[in-house]
Design a protein around this motif. Structure first.
Motif, PDB file in Angstrom:
ATOM      1  N   LEU A   1       5.610 -56.157  71.025  1.00  7.74           N
ATOM      2  CA  LEU A   1       3.855 -55.716  71.458  1.00  7.74           C
ATOM      3  C   LEU A   1       4.002 -54.927  72.790  1.00  7.74           C
ATOM      4  CD1 LEU A   1       1.325 -57.683  71.645  1.00  7.74           C
ATOM      5  CD2 LEU A   1       2.786 -59.440  72.970  1.00  7.74           C
ATOM      6  N   SER A   2       2.780 -54.039  72.275  1.00  5.99           N
ATOM      7  CA  SER A   2       2.743 -53.265  73.298  1.00  5.99           C
ATOM      8  C   SER A   2       1.254 -52.805  73.327  1.00  5.99           C
ATOM      9  CB  SER A   2       3.243 -51.601  72.419  1.00  5.99           C
ATOM     10  OG  SER A   2       3.154 -50.951  73.663  1.00  5.99           O
ATOM     11  N   ARG A   3       1.005 -53.915  74.466  1.00  4.05           N
ATOM     12  CA  ARG A   3      -0.160 -54.268  74.903  1.00  4.05           C
ATOM     13  C   ARG A   3      -0.562 -55.149  75.969  1.00  4.05           C
ATOM     14  NH1 ARG A   3      -4.029 -57.899  75.395  1.00  4.05           N
ATOM     15  NH2 ARG A   3      -6.045 -58.702  74.506  1.00  4.05           N
ATOM     16  N   ASN A   4      -0.392 -53.203  77.277  1.00  8.08           N
ATOM     17  CA  ASN A   4      -0.448 -53.989  78.708  1.00  8.08           C
ATOM     18  C   ASN A   4      -0.968 -55.546  78.542  1.00  8.08           C
ATOM     19  OD1 ASN A   4      -3.193 -54.649  77.441  1.00  8.08           O
ATOM     20  ND2 ASN A   4      -4.004 -52.689  78.256  1.00  8.08           N
TER      21      ASN A   4
ATOM     22  N   LEU B   1       7.342 -50.128  60.992  1.00  8.49           N
ATOM     23  CA  LEU B   1       7.639 -50.733  62.396  1.00  8.49           C
ATOM     24  C   LEU B   1       5.998 -51.853  62.791  1.00  8.49           C
ATOM     25  CD1 LEU B   1       9.061 -50.806  65.197  1.00  8.49           C
ATOM     26  CD2 LEU B   1       7.380 -49.537  65.982  1.00  8.49           C
ATOM     27  N   ASN B   2       5.795 -52.932  62.608  1.00 10.84           N
ATOM     28  CA  ASN B   2       4.908 -53.443  63.114  1.00 10.84           C
ATOM     29  C   ASN B   2       4.709 -53.766  64.749  1.00 10.84           C
ATOM     30  OD1 ASN B   2       3.971 -53.825  60.315  1.00 10.84           O
ATOM     31  ND2 ASN B   2       5.500 -55.799  60.092  1.00 10.84           N
ATOM     32  N   CYS B   3       4.002 -53.501  64.756  1.00 12.87           N
ATOM     33  CA  CYS B   3       3.940 -52.756  66.711  1.00 12.87           C
ATOM     34  C   CYS B   3       2.090 -53.895  66.375  1.00 12.87           C
ATOM     35  CB  CYS B   3       3.230 -51.936  66.513  1.00 12.87           C
ATOM     36  SG  CYS B   3       2.559 -51.153  68.554  1.00 12.87           S
ATOM     37  N   GLY B   4       2.215 -54.786  67.708  1.00 17.41           N
ATOM     38  CA  GLY B   4       1.351 -55.772  68.583  1.00 17.41           C
ATOM     39  C   GLY B   4       0.156 -54.551  69.066  1.00 17.41           C
ATOM     40  N   VAL B   5      -0.604 -54.336  69.308  1.00  8.70           N
ATOM     41  CA  VAL B   5      -1.941 -53.351  70.198  1.00  8.70           C
ATOM     42  C   VAL B   5      -2.562 -54.324  70.306  1.00  8.70           C
ATOM     43  CG1 VAL B   5      -1.261 -51.754  69.761  1.00  8.70           C
ATOM     44  CG2 VAL B   5      -3.072 -52.203  68.196  1.00  8.70           C
ATOM     45  N   SER B   6      -4.087 -54.297  71.037  1.00 11.93           N
ATOM     46  CA  SER B   6      -5.091 -55.138  72.308  1.00 11.93           C
ATOM     47  C   SER B   6      -6.597 -54.291  70.648  1.00 11.93           C
ATOM     48  CB  SER B   6      -5.178 -54.055  73.314  1.00 11.93           C
ATOM     49  OG  SER B   6      -5.351 -52.688  72.681  1.00 11.93           O
ATOM     50  N   THR B   7      -7.040 -54.919  71.499  1.00 17.88           N
ATOM     51  CA  THR B   7      -7.942 -55.105  70.265  1.00 17.88           C
ATOM     52  C   THR B   7      -9.233 -53.791  70.269  1.00 17.88           C
ATOM     53  OG1 THR B   7      -9.934 -56.643  71.889  1.00 17.88           O
ATOM     54  CG2 THR B   7      -8.532 -57.194  69.654  1.00 17.88           C
ATOM     55  N   GLY B   8      -8.518 -52.560  71.905  1.00 13.64           N
ATOM     56  CA  GLY B   8      -8.989 -51.636  72.064  1.00 13.64           C
ATOM     57  C   GLY B   8      -9.310 -51.204  73.511  1.00 13.64           C
TER      58      GLY B   8
ATOM     59  N   PRO C   1       3.275 -55.362  86.683  1.00 11.98           N
ATOM     60  CA  PRO C   1       4.180 -54.944  85.574  1.00 11.98           C
ATOM     61  C   PRO C   1       3.717 -54.758  83.721  1.00 11.98           C
ATOM     62  CG  PRO C   1       5.323 -55.995  86.629  1.00 11.98           C
ATOM     63  CD  PRO C   1       4.376 -57.097  87.413  1.00 11.98           C
ATOM     64  N   LEU C   2       3.122 -53.977  83.513  1.00 14.12           N
ATOM     65  CA  LEU C   2       2.962 -53.863  82.381  1.00 14.12           C
ATOM     66  C   LEU C   2       4.304 -53.406  81.301  1.00 14.12           C
ATOM     67  CD1 LEU C   2      -0.705 -52.715  82.454  1.00 14.12           C
ATOM     68  CD2 LEU C   2       0.331 -55.349  82.642  1.00 14.12           C
ATOM     69  N   GLY C   3       4.161 -53.553  80.051  1.00 14.74           N
ATOM     70  CA  GLY C   3       5.701 -53.764  79.552  1.00 14.74           C
ATOM     71  C   GLY C   3       5.394 -54.135  78.030  1.00 14.74           C
ATOM     72  N   PRO C   4       6.134 -53.145  77.199  1.00 14.81           N
ATOM     73  CA  PRO C   4       6.455 -53.899  75.449  1.00 14.81           C
ATOM     74  C   PRO C   4       7.552 -54.561  75.251  1.00 14.81           C
ATOM     75  CG  PRO C   4       8.008 -51.732  75.991  1.00 14.81           C
ATOM     76  CD  PRO C   4       7.268 -51.850  77.651  1.00 14.81           C
ATOM     77  N   MET C   5       6.933 -55.938  74.879  1.00 14.06           N
ATOM     78  CA  MET C   5       7.627 -56.959  74.358  1.00 14.06           C
ATOM     79  C   MET C   5       8.312 -57.174  73.194  1.00 14.06           C
ATOM     80  SD  MET C   5       4.591 -59.717  75.805  1.00 14.06           S
ATOM     81  CE  MET C   5       5.591 -60.929  75.961  1.00 14.06           C
ATOM     82  N   VAL C   6      10.011 -57.939  73.201  1.00 10.89           N
ATOM     83  CA  VAL C   6      10.018 -58.357  72.092  1.00 10.89           C
ATOM     84  C   VAL C   6      10.314 -59.894  71.957  1.00 10.89           C
ATOM     85  CG1 VAL C   6      10.861 -55.325  70.950  1.00 10.89           C
ATOM     86  CG2 VAL C   6      12.376 -57.857  72.847  1.00 10.89           C
ATOM     87  N   ARG C   7      11.495 -60.390  71.073  1.00 12.59           N
ATOM     88  CA  ARG C   7      11.726 -61.636  71.182  1.00 12.59           C
ATOM     89  C   ARG C   7      13.071 -61.169  71.513  1.00 12.59           C
ATOM     90  NH1 ARG C   7       9.372 -61.488  66.026  1.00 12.59           N
ATOM     91  NH2 ARG C   7      10.953 -59.760  65.230  1.00 12.59           N
ATOM     92  N   HIS C   8      12.884 -62.809  72.023  1.00 10.48           N
ATOM     93  CA  HIS C   8      14.499 -63.251  72.413  1.00 10.48           C
ATOM     94  C   HIS C   8      15.837 -63.357  71.468  1.00 10.48           C
ATOM     95  CE1 HIS C   8      15.009 -65.668  77.370  1.00 10.48           C
ATOM     96  NE2 HIS C   8      14.314 -63.830  77.100  1.00 10.48           N
TER      97      HIS C   8
END
Lengths: 417, 338
Positions: free
Chosen positions: B98-101, B34-41, B223-230
């Motif tokens: 994308l799980s990156r606040n 699974l490719n998961c986008g996160v913050s830089t730290g 409100p922060l949450g995980p995002m996916v493409r439409h």
């Protein structure tokens, strides 16, 4: 009546397209052009298909929408109520501003370092070699970051200037403050300002126009004076004294105008969190400007050196034989000829400076990339539109610089008759 | 003629490529990762630990999805993204989730064509200042220099807040949290503003956290949450219900300690459906029966993940607040598993 001496017409065969040298180059060009067009069509088509698959359209309507964000350095009026197009303009002007500053200082540094590298003084020549090699061979990005880090980490915060026994003090009779948020210098103010003209896109200061007009007129008057002196000298053999007239013509009208406008300096002073008043040169601007200047200056120095060395030594020997001093030999004989060699590579250095300003991303300088290609792109999600527009703008700037410099080059190149 | 056939084939190929990428679930299964986008730290939310493993509250969401889909919470490739690159990375298919606040806003949902799969953290924008400044309210920040992460909603909130309070400020745009921290500590800005959770996380990494305070004003809803493409409802359902499974597990008292016990069957049909011992909810979106069980096993239920990464026993020390279960006066409310 067919002439029998005419050679029989060879009927055209398809293989002749490849084997006949008359057609071969044409065939290759046509095939290449078709491949190229197919490639371009495929890219465009792919883009359109993928945009459709994502359910996105392609339009520039976002440019007229309220931007909503603030920009710290503005050369024209802007607030967060302005449009994205306005934000783009602010960014573009910031790009041009730092590029302009860097081109000037890089040229000054480059010409001085290039000439000094040829100096007969061993120490000076070696020092210049060290400068050129050190700055030319380290990536520009590192220089930008190093200067920025030095500014933010080792300069005192504005707080250090507070109190009776402050840890830091301002320089030059309390007029310049160097802080870790940038450098504050006095700003020119006019007590009896003539106001501004609104030309639609931005305001132009009438004071500035008046100053430019007076300077232009003074320079033209001075030229007339010198021309007249030359005429007198040619007619009588005696050159009239002009130096005090020149100084008077150049300075007196300007001083008179400044006094009339109530010119004075506004000094920065610490109030609240920050220095207020004066001109604030932010760290990002200082770092970008200095790094671009010293880095590109090293390249220009090499251009200048090669240009000077391209001029035959006989030229300067001849000048010496006529009794010219070394300084005048350089400025009257060598440099004018060397310019022909120096200018073409100088154009590409100016272009490099302009394009390298986009490294502003490293220090958060609000240039075109940071506004249009950064915040606007991010807040509106129009990646393709913003990127294409940005590329187009950089292309236009570069072509304009290039053509302007080419015009100048044409005016100084060797006139052959 | 030939050219148009050629181009037609090409455009068909491009179209096929576009359609093939629509089924994210199949792509992820085929890839095995699974490719998961996160913050830089951001400490506590997504940051690599001493051994280089990504840890944190946002990371746990990706691990739970990987456990549900691929049966292994370790099969995640983390891609660090900045505030500016995150949406492009998701839109281009470089990452599956994308799980990156990232804040759920109308335009990101509708115009940028992303789907928010629920909210995993209810946040708001705050200000952090050094105690030495002697400031106790954001209303006293007139003329301050503010460090701000560029390309985020905080940038717009900040402009609105200062404008509505008739105050001026000097924005210092910064690309990543780490750079912002450095600038703030060097005194290049008076104030650092971002989501209050991010401020707490950043403050926890300071050498002298006691000398810095987060001002009481919270100026926005984030409100922060995980995002996916439409456009891939199956995939967005999987992410959304994996998150709901974690929230529901806390509500029903399913923890990583008792999950094996409960998976043998309980007299609560909701728990049975969640853990796959009754019915077959997983088959409805292309997974097996035990997806929910595996997702909860990956890092525990929502409460356990919260406590382990950002809770009051950690250096970050965030109270549950709005992020408590609805039964505890918070906003977390999972729809029923039925």
């Amino acid at each position: 009546m067919v002439a029998t001496s005419e050679p029989p017409k060879a009927s055209f065969r398809l293989s002749m397209l490849i084997y006949d040298t008359r057609y071969r180059s044409l065939t290759i060009q046509v095939v290449f052009l078709m491949l190229f067009m197919a490639g371009a069509a495929w890219l465009i088509d792919n883009t359109i298909q993928n945009l459709r698959a994502l359910g996105k359209d392609f339009n520039y309507g976002f440019l007229s929408v309220r931007a909503g964000y603030d920009i710290n350095q503005m050369l024209v009026q802007y607030s967060n109520d302005s449009s994205h197009a306005r934000a783009m303009l602010v960014g573009l002007l910031n790009t041009l501003f730092v590029a302009f500053l860097a081109c000037i200082t890089a040229t000054v540094i480059g010409v001085m370092a290039g000439i000094l590298r040829l100096s007969k003084n061993w120490v000076v020549a070696r020092l210049m070699t060290v400068y050129i090699e050190a700055f030319r061979n380290v990536p520009l990005l590192l220089w930008i970051i190093v200067i920025f880090a030095i500014m933010t980490e080792s300069m005192p915060p504005p707080n250090a200037f507070r109190g009776d026994d402050a840890a830091s003090s301002m320089l030059l009779f309390d007029s310049v403050a160097i802080t870790n948020r940038g450098v504050y210098v006095p700003e020119p103010l006019f007590g009896r300002s003539l106001g501004n003209i609104d030309i639609g896109i931005f305001l132009i200061s009438v004071d500035l126009l008046a100053i430019i007009a007076v300077i232009t007129l003074s320079v033209m008057a001075n030229r007339a004076l010198l021309r007249n002196a030359l005429r007198v000298q040619e007619a009588t053999g005696l050159r009239p004294t002009t130096w005090w007239k020149t100084i008077l013509i150049l300075i007196a009208p300007l001083v008179a105008l400044l006094v009339a406008l109530g010119f004075h300096f506004g000094y920065p002073e610490l109030r609240g969190f920050n220095f207020v008043g004066g001109t604030h040169m932010r760290n990002s601007l200082v770092a970008l400007w200095l790094a671009l200047s010293v880095y590109t200056g090293a390249f220009i120095a090499e251009n200048v050196r090669s240009g000077i060395q391209a001029i035959s030594h006989g030229q300067s020997e001849a000048a010496f034989a006529l009794g010219l001093r070394p300084g005048r030999t350089m400025s009257l004989v060598v440099l004018p000829q060397a310019m022909r060699v120096i200018i073409p590579p100088l154009i590409s250095q100016y272009l490099n400076i302009t394009k390298n300003t986009s490294l502003a991303i490293a220090v958060g300088y609000m240039d075109l990339r940071a506004t249009l290609g950064g915040i606007t792109l991010n807040q509106t999600g129009r990646e393709l539109e913003a990127m294409l527009l940005m590329m187009l703008i950089y292309l236009i700037i570069s072509l304009m610089i290039s053509s302007a410099m080419n015009l100048y080059n044409r005016s100084v190149r060797l006139k052959e008759r | 003629m030939k050219k148009s056939v050629f181009l037609g084939t090409l455009s068909l190929a491009a179209l096929a490529g576009g359609l093939a990428s629509a089924a994210t679930l199949d792509d992820v299964k085929a890839r095995g990762v699974l490719n998961c986008g996160v913050s830089t730290g951001v400490n506590g939310f997504s940051a690599p630990d001493a051994s280089g493993e990504w840890q944190g509250f946002d990371v746990a969401v990706c691990r739970a999805v990987a456990a549900a889909v691929l049966a292994d919470p370790k099969k995640v490739k983390f891609v660090s993204t900045t505030g500016q690159t995150r949406f492009t990375a998701l839109a281009s298919g470089e990452i599956d989730i994308l799980s990156r606040n990232s804040t759920w806003t109308f335009s990101r949902d509708v115009d940028l064509k992303f789907t928010f799969a629920g909210v995993n953290y209810y946040d708001g924008q705050g200000f952090m200042v050094s105690k030495a400044l002697g400031v106790s309210s954001a209303k006293e920040l007139d003329g301050a220099t503010v460090c701000i992460q560029t390309g985020t909603t905080t940038e717009l909130n900040l402009a609105d807040y200062f404008k509505s309070n008739n105050m001026s400020y000097e924005p210092v745009p910064i690309e990543t949290n780490a750079e912002a921290q450095q600038q703030y500590l060097a005194g290049a800005c008076d104030v650092y503003t971002t989501d209050a959770s991010g401020l707490a996380a950043t403050r926890a990494t300071f050498a002298d956290p006691e000398n810095h305070i987060v001002l009481p004003e919270i100026i926005s809803k984030e409100p922060l949450g995980p995002m996916v493409r439409h456009g891939d409802d199956q995939w967005s359902d999987i992410v959304m219900w994996t998150l709901n499974a974690l929230i529901a597990a806390e509500e029903y008292g399913v923890t990583s300690a008792n999950i094996e016990e409960l998976a043998k069957g309980t007299n609560n049909p909701e728990i049975n459906r969640l853990l796959g011992t009754e019915g077959d909810l997983g088959a409805m979106f292309g997974l097996d029966k035990e997806w929910g069980k595996r997702a909860i096993q990956a890092g525990g239920n929502y409460g356990e993940i919260f406590a382990a990464n950002i809770g009051e026993s950690t250096p970050i020390g965030i109270a549950r607040g709005l992020n408590a279960q609805w039964t505890q006066g918070g906003l977390l409310y999972s729809p029923p598993f039925r």
